[in-house]
Design a protein around this motif. Structure first.
Motif, PDB file in Angstrom:
ATOM      1  N   LEU A 237     -29.416 -17.943 -44.938  1.00 17.24           N
ATOM      2  CA  LEU A 237     -28.051 -17.430 -44.846  1.00 17.24           C
ATOM      3  C   LEU A 237     -27.549 -17.090 -46.241  1.00 17.24           C
ATOM      4  O   LEU A 237     -27.877 -17.777 -47.209  1.00 17.24           O
ATOM      5  CB  LEU A 237     -27.105 -18.476 -44.252  1.00 17.24           C
ATOM      6  CG  LEU A 237     -27.263 -18.837 -42.789  1.00 17.24           C
ATOM      7  CD1 LEU A 237     -26.282 -19.943 -42.418  1.00 17.24           C
ATOM      8  CD2 LEU A 237     -27.029 -17.626 -41.916  1.00 17.24           C
ATOM      9  N   GLY A 238     -26.729 -16.062 -46.311  1.00 22.76           N
ATOM     10  CA  GLY A 238     -26.129 -15.674 -47.580  1.00 22.76           C
ATOM     11  C   GLY A 238     -24.637 -15.920 -47.584  1.00 22.76           C
ATOM     12  O   GLY A 238     -23.966 -15.764 -46.564  1.00 22.76           O
ATOM     13  N   SER A 239     -24.134 -16.317 -48.734  1.00 21.99           N
ATOM     14  CA  SER A 239     -22.699 -16.478 -48.930  1.00 21.99           C
ATOM     15  C   SER A 239     -22.358 -15.990 -50.326  1.00 21.99           C
ATOM     16  O   SER A 239     -23.165 -16.128 -51.257  1.00 21.99           O
ATOM     17  CB  SER A 239     -22.293 -17.955 -48.813  1.00 21.99           C
ATOM     18  OG  SER A 239     -20.933 -18.125 -49.174  1.00 21.99           O
TER      19      SER A 239
ATOM     20  N   LEU B  92     -14.030 -14.099 -51.804  1.00 19.32           N
ATOM     21  CA  LEU B  92     -14.423 -15.236 -50.970  1.00 19.32           C
ATOM     22  C   LEU B  92     -13.182 -16.070 -50.711  1.00 19.32           C
ATOM     23  O   LEU B  92     -12.493 -16.474 -51.646  1.00 19.32           O
ATOM     24  CB  LEU B  92     -15.487 -16.090 -51.663  1.00 19.32           C
ATOM     25  CG  LEU B  92     -15.958 -17.322 -50.886  1.00 19.32           C
ATOM     26  CD1 LEU B  92     -16.702 -16.918 -49.622  1.00 19.32           C
ATOM     27  CD2 LEU B  92     -16.833 -18.210 -51.754  1.00 19.32           C
ATOM     28  N   THR B  93     -12.937 -16.333 -49.435  1.00 24.62           N
ATOM     29  CA  THR B  93     -11.812 -17.188 -49.051  1.00 24.62           C
ATOM     30  C   THR B  93     -12.359 -18.481 -48.452  1.00 24.62           C
ATOM     31  O   THR B  93     -13.531 -18.554 -48.059  1.00 24.62           O
ATOM     32  CB  THR B  93     -10.919 -16.483 -48.002  1.00 24.62           C
ATOM     33  OG1 THR B  93     -11.690 -16.288 -46.804  1.00 24.62           O
ATOM     34  CG2 THR B  93     -10.388 -15.156 -48.527  1.00 24.62           C
ATOM     35  N   GLU B  94     -11.491 -19.491 -48.365  1.00 23.31           N
ATOM     36  CA  GLU B  94     -11.931 -20.750 -47.760  1.00 23.31           C
ATOM     37  C   GLU B  94     -12.417 -20.572 -46.335  1.00 23.31           C
ATOM     38  O   GLU B  94     -13.469 -21.106 -45.977  1.00 23.31           O
ATOM     39  CB  GLU B  94     -10.818 -21.795 -47.813  1.00 23.31           C
ATOM     40  CG  GLU B  94     -10.931 -22.684 -49.016  1.00 23.31           C
ATOM     41  CD  GLU B  94     -10.006 -23.890 -48.948  1.00 23.31           C
ATOM     42  OE1 GLU B  94     -10.299 -24.841 -48.178  1.00 23.31           O
ATOM     43  OE2 GLU B  94      -9.011 -23.875 -49.674  1.00 23.31           O
TER      44      GLU B  94
ATOM     45  N   ASP C 142     -16.058 -21.695 -45.099  1.00 22.92           N
ATOM     46  CA  ASP C 142     -16.152 -22.654 -43.994  1.00 22.92           C
ATOM     47  C   ASP C 142     -16.979 -22.085 -42.845  1.00 22.92           C
ATOM     48  O   ASP C 142     -17.797 -22.792 -42.244  1.00 22.92           O
ATOM     49  CB  ASP C 142     -14.755 -23.014 -43.479  1.00 22.92           C
ATOM     50  CG  ASP C 142     -13.933 -23.811 -44.483  1.00 22.92           C
ATOM     51  OD1 ASP C 142     -14.502 -24.343 -45.456  1.00 22.92           O
ATOM     52  OD2 ASP C 142     -12.710 -23.896 -44.284  1.00 22.92           O
ATOM     53  N   ALA C 143     -16.785 -20.807 -42.548  1.00 22.28           N
ATOM     54  CA  ALA C 143     -17.505 -20.175 -41.433  1.00 22.28           C
ATOM     55  C   ALA C 143     -19.005 -20.144 -41.676  1.00 22.28           C
ATOM     56  O   ALA C 143     -19.791 -20.393 -40.762  1.00 22.28           O
ATOM     57  CB  ALA C 143     -16.978 -18.758 -41.191  1.00 22.28           C
TER      58      ALA C 143
ATOM     59  N   VAL D 189     -24.745 -25.197 -39.845  1.00 23.17           N
ATOM     60  CA  VAL D 189     -24.870 -26.428 -39.053  1.00 23.17           C
ATOM     61  C   VAL D 189     -25.352 -26.096 -37.640  1.00 23.17           C
ATOM     62  O   VAL D 189     -26.245 -26.758 -37.107  1.00 23.17           O
ATOM     63  CB  VAL D 189     -23.533 -27.203 -39.042  1.00 23.17           C
ATOM     64  CG1 VAL D 189     -23.553 -28.310 -38.005  1.00 23.17           C
ATOM     65  CG2 VAL D 189     -23.232 -27.745 -40.428  1.00 23.17           C
ATOM     66  N   VAL D 190     -24.778 -25.078 -37.048  1.00 22.42           N
ATOM     67  CA  VAL D 190     -25.200 -24.669 -35.694  1.00 22.42           C
ATOM     68  C   VAL D 190     -26.670 -24.258 -35.694  1.00 22.42           C
ATOM     69  O   VAL D 190     -27.446 -24.677 -34.817  1.00 22.42           O
ATOM     70  CB  VAL D 190     -24.297 -23.525 -35.165  1.00 22.42           C
ATOM     71  CG1 VAL D 190     -24.885 -22.905 -33.910  1.00 22.42           C
ATOM     72  CG2 VAL D 190     -22.885 -24.044 -34.909  1.00 22.42           C
ATOM     73  N   LEU D 191     -27.084 -23.460 -36.654  1.00 22.81           N
ATOM     74  CA  LEU D 191     -28.477 -23.017 -36.723  1.00 22.81           C
ATOM     75  C   LEU D 191     -29.430 -24.189 -36.948  1.00 22.81           C
ATOM     76  O   LEU D 191     -30.541 -24.214 -36.406  1.00 22.81           O
ATOM     77  CB  LEU D 191     -28.666 -21.965 -37.827  1.00 22.81           C
ATOM     78  CG  LEU D 191     -28.049 -20.605 -37.555  1.00 22.81           C
ATOM     79  CD1 LEU D 191     -28.101 -19.747 -38.813  1.00 22.81           C
ATOM     80  CD2 LEU D 191     -28.764 -19.918 -36.406  1.00 22.81           C
TER      81      LEU D 191
END
Length: 164
Positions: free
Chosen positions: A131-133, A146-148, A152-153, A159-161
């Protein structure tokens, strides 16, 4: 000195870490939402934080040689931790991680290298994910890139993955 330069633990005691550990805490990956020093009681659950390369200010851009020198450490960390989800913070981490994942066999060399973007997901071998952020740097958080909720999303998605 700030962050890891002062504390000896990456993202600890700096503004990026404030965002990172708060998001990890909300996602259930950290026992507390802040990390001020190595003895602050922070414990991560089913998560680890590392860097592909150390790149301290003022340039914030490691050389090819620095990336190459850090590569064995990063590969060993991947092997020891054996994560289901690898979440990268920023394009530099994304590219360095893809190089390592190809090298260690977690990611078959694609016809085209996946492009970095916030929230990007790549399926890896053995039901793993990348995943990238956007990096929670002051440059990104002060400008609203980037927002909180965005950070968070992406942690919630990780976590789901990981539970699949």
């Amino acid at each position: 000195a700030h962050g890891a330069n002062r504390t000896g633990r990456v993202f600890t005691g700096d503004r990026s870490g404030e965002w990172l550990f708060r998001a990890m805490h909300k996602a259930g990956l950290a026992n507390q939402q802040a990390s001020e020093n190595r003895n602050d009681g922070l414990q991560l659950t089913d998560a680890w934080v590392t860097v592909a390369v150390r790149c301290a200010p003022p340039q914030n851009k490691p050389s090819t040689e620095e990336l190459k020198n850090c590569s064995p450490y990063f590969a060993e960390t991947l092997e020891l931790c054996n994560p289901t989800v690898v979440l990268t913070l920023g394009g530099l981490a994304w590219n360095a991680t893809i190089r390592e994942l190809i090298r260690v066999g977690w990611f078959d060399r694609p016809p085209r290298r996946p492009r970095f973007g916030h929230g990007e997901k790549v399926h890896l071998n053995n039901n793993r994910f990348l995943l990238g952020s956007y990096h929670p740097s002051q440059q990104n958080t002060f400008t609203g890139k980037l927002t909180e909720p965005m950070l968070d999303a992406v942690f919630s998605r990780a976590v789901v993955l990981a539970k699949r």
